[in-house]
Design a protein around this motif. Structure first.
Motif, short mmCIF file in Angstrom:
data_model
loop_
_atom_site.label_atom_id
_atom_site.label_comp_id
_atom_site.label_asym_id
_atom_site.label_seq_id
_atom_site.Cartn_x
_atom_site.Cartn_y
_atom_site.Cartn_z
N UNK A 142 0.80 -1.16 0.01
CA UNK A 142 0.35 -0.11 0.23
C UNK A 142 0.91 1.28 0.17
N UNK A 143 0.37 2.24 -0.79
CA UNK A 143 1.24 3.47 -0.92
C UNK A 143 0.48 4.81 -0.10
N UNK A 144 1.19 5.30 0.65
CA UNK A 144 0.81 6.42 1.32
C UNK A 144 1.60 7.62 1.12
N UNK A 145 1.08 8.80 1.54
CA UNK A 145 1.89 10.04 1.62
C UNK A 145 2.65 10.08 3.02
N UNK A 146 3.66 10.53 3.02
CA UNK A 146 4.35 10.52 4.25
C UNK A 146 3.62 11.38 5.40
N UNK A 147 2.94 12.37 4.80
CA UNK A 147 2.15 13.13 5.90
C UNK A 147 0.87 12.41 6.38
N UNK A 150 2.51 10.06 9.18
CA UNK A 150 2.77 10.61 10.38
C UNK A 150 1.39 10.76 11.16
N UNK A 151 0.19 11.28 10.44
CA UNK A 151 -1.06 11.34 11.13
C UNK A 151 -1.55 9.85 11.71
N UNK A 152 -1.53 8.85 10.82
CA UNK A 152 -2.11 7.49 11.38
C UNK A 152 -1.50 7.13 12.56
N UNK A 153 -0.20 7.21 12.33
CA UNK A 153 0.79 6.88 13.71
C UNK A 153 0.42 5.28 14.07
#
Length: 159
Positions: A142-147, A150-153
């Motif tokens: 799965x691909x996510x933005x770095x932002x 950081x929000x999900x943690x």
């Protein structure tokens, strides 16, 4: 006509200085990195895989590279670290609904927005065009933005 004795050339006319170094266009470099395969230089098409260095490849180009064992083959620098198919991860990408790149025929009579990306982050909605950092999870792809990461943690994939 010139050179008849009436003109005296200056030093800057006779001596050539060092050539200026050509600068690489950063936008073109980002487009090349996010829209084209690092191995075959073709447009990225599904299935897309990525190595641990973050380079994007077409899966069929990687398979052809790994199967070609001929001795006259020159090693590709962009994929020299890939020894087997286990060294790459197949990416689960989310399509951008605003992207219309391959839907229309390109005759050269329309403006191609190079900053509009084909894929987006499923959590935040950032476009995957090189302006923002993206990460992929090696276990699921799965691909996510770095932002978003950081929000999900969280330690596990949100899917």
């Amino acid at each position: 006509m010139g050179c008849d004795g009436g003109t005296i050339p200056k030093r800057h006319e006779l001596v050539k200085g060092p050539r200026k170094v050509e600068k690489v266009d950063k936008v073109a470099e980002l487009v090349a990195r996010w829209f084209y395969c690092a191995l075959s230089q073709e447009k990225l098409r599904r299935p897309i895989v990525a190595c641990e260095l973050g380079r994007l490849y077409n899966k069929d180009a990687i398979i052809e590279y790994l199967l070609d064992k001929s001795p006259d083959k020159t090693p590709m620098e962009s994929a020299s670290h890939i020894k087997s198919i286990k060294n790459v991860t197949e990416l689960q990408l989310v399509d951008n609904p605003a992207w219309c790149g391959d839907k229309e025929s390109s005759k050269g009579d329309k403006y191609d927005d190079l900053q509009c990306a084909r894929f987006i982050c499923p959590v935040v909605g950032l476009e995957m065009n090189g302006r923002h950092r993206f990460c992929f999870l090696r276990n699921c792809g799965c691909v996510f933005s770095e932002r978003a990461l950081k929000e999900i943690k969280a330690e596990v994939c949100h899917k």
